[in-house]
Design an enzyme around this catalytic site. Sequence first.
Site, short mmCIF file in Angstrom:
data_model
loop_
_atom_site.label_atom_id
_atom_site.label_comp_id
_atom_site.label_asym_id
_atom_site.label_seq_id
_atom_site.Cartn_x
_atom_site.Cartn_y
_atom_site.Cartn_z
N GLU A 203 0.85 -1.20 0.00
CA GLU A 203 0.00 0.00 0.00
C GLU A 203 0.87 1.23 0.00
O GLU A 203 1.96 1.22 0.58
CB GLU A 203 -0.80 0.04 1.31
CG GLU A 203 -2.22 -0.38 1.18
CD GLU A 203 -2.94 -0.29 2.52
OE1 GLU A 203 -3.92 -1.01 2.65
OE2 GLU A 203 -2.52 0.47 3.42
N ARG A 295 -17.76 -5.38 14.46
CA ARG A 295 -18.11 -5.60 15.88
C ARG A 295 -18.25 -4.25 16.57
O ARG A 295 -18.04 -3.20 15.95
CB ARG A 295 -16.98 -6.37 16.55
CG ARG A 295 -15.65 -5.66 16.41
CD ARG A 295 -14.55 -6.26 17.23
NE ARG A 295 -13.25 -5.81 16.79
CZ ARG A 295 -12.66 -4.68 17.11
NH1 ARG A 295 -13.28 -3.80 17.88
NH2 ARG A 295 -11.47 -4.36 16.66
#
Lengths: 507, 172
Positions: A203, A295
């Site tokens: 990246e 979550r």
Amino acid sequence: MIKKISKVLVANRGEIALRVMRSCRELGILSVAVYSDVDRTSMHVRYADQAFHIGPAASAESYLNMDKIIEVAKRSKADAIHPGYGFLSENAEFSKRCHQEGIIFIGPTPEVISTMGDKITARQTMIAGGVPVVPGTKENLEDETTILKVVKEVGLPVMIKASAGGGGKGMRMVDKEKDILSSLRAAKSEAMSSFGDDSVYVEKYISSPHHIEFQILGDQHGNVIHLCERECSVQRRHQKVVEETPSPLMTPELREKMGQSAVEAAKAVNYHGAGTIEFLVDNDHNYYFLEMNTRLQVEHPITERVTGYDLVKAQIQIAEGQALEIKQEDVFQFGHAIECRIYAEDTENNFMPSPGLITHITEPMGLGVRTDGYVYEGYEIPIHYDPMISKLIVWARTRSEAIERMRRALYEYKITGVKTSIQFLERIMDCPDFRNGTYDTHFIQDNEEFLLAPDEAKESFEDLAIVTAFLDYHHKLKNAQVNPKSAAHNKWKEFGRRRGMFRASEN
Amino acid sequence: MAIEIKLGDRLAKVELLAEDGTQVKIMVDNKEYDLDMQQVENGVYSVMYKGRSFNVELIDTDSPKKYSVNTFYHSYDAEIIDAETKYLQARKGGEMDDEQSTISSPMPGKVVKIQVGLGEEVKKGDTVIIISAMKMESEYKAGKDGTISEIFVNEEDTVDGNQPLVFIDDLD
């Protein structure tokens, strides 16, 4: 179809287990705690309506033991499981097992967890959904020649990251061409030993990045909203330390744009439940998708504080099949909230963990202060789990007022018996870069000298401790000695004693 | 009255210059303090110093000369070093091992791996033992060249803070 939940098993421990149980109690839902050998005396066991033992201290044999947890859910007749964060919260297999057993998993579907858990698939999904991602590769890179080619295309500096990574493991920053291959090999080997998978991807490295994330909520009817951002750039070894909302970097226009991207990202995977879309943002307000957490997050309370919505309650209602009770236009931020994570660690000694007996605890109170913790005086913090012992959350009308309130609350927070990060957090609140809101993810590294400078007041406190111990010992000695004056014969005392005896014999 | 007090690694000389009710004039090393001190409950002292108020809590230990002291900012272990303690230390002194020979755990934890065997030679800086606490693993290294002559723990054992783990003997 709505299926009302009447009992929730909380497959977790510590502060998050208590946090979930609190919302259950407000909803009239019973809660079931599970505990390992060393957690029998933990607060979540005492708070729950029921509690079941699930195995030894090692989490692999207790809190990560799916068979045992499902067995307890059935035995206790819990109709749903809330996984908290960590442990089984992002485990697709566990979500699948719950569905198979007819237990509601309070979280996303196994497919979504798998898609977003793998960084490469997550990235591809986001690109397909039109969400900006950090320039780099789209897939696992096999051979070194391809990697060299990709790095040249993207341009140095780059990050080499493990596909299955997390917590900074298997991650290497490369800024010189000659270091590319050695860093690649090191990242692959670390990824293999940490995750059993040596897949890596490349990246572009964003200099001065801000870590800004958006809280989203999606229901099972296709509605997705965002609850604005959290600024999480105060990090140490890729672990968040302080979070705040609104972000000092944010503008209303950028919030609108990023919020929209976050909603699109969640829609791209047909997400339902509470989730977080993490972005890297540069100083020019370019933003890139980093990852999605499927979550509840540790830092969710600051969002609750400024928006007024209970995220655990929302998670439960979504899991029951209810439609979101609010629309995007109902969401607005009121005031400013900051969260500090209190760790049991010795910040003066390279942040070494500090488990042990809590000999004293005074938690802060007062206007705008919330503590989410689980320890109490006489509780022994075990060596087996995460060093986070509580979260301190403050709210005020403005950012500067919130910083002052956090300083005050940290000052009031006294924990003895174990070392904590409280003083380190006080330093962060005092640090000019934090106070003026111009910080990025390099904040702790850049301000290390200020944050870890020796404590000038420490010597005075040492001296006070010495003086007090001295005086206490000195007085003990003095009282133990026989005073010659009092021991000497005193005829008046003797006279009084005789008269007393005389009167007693008369009666 | 002047005695020495050990606080962590520091050995401070303390001398009481004057005491009048709650007013105390006292010297710690070369620094003089004028304090207003009052025991407000068992083991808890309220201390006024330069107009500021502090609380200091003393927790008794199994020895009358040792205290656990909380200033509510820091926790300390304090030991009164009087003539008797000095005499006992001097007697033990000859038998005491130098610190580099014993590798001790600075914190409670679990033994993950013992990298050495009995009789094995180690160089200063070699990793000898790995201890895990709160999801973080720490490596403890040999403080000197030598031979491993004692291993006091086993892998998977839970250890306390300051517990001896391994003893390194000098090379013959």
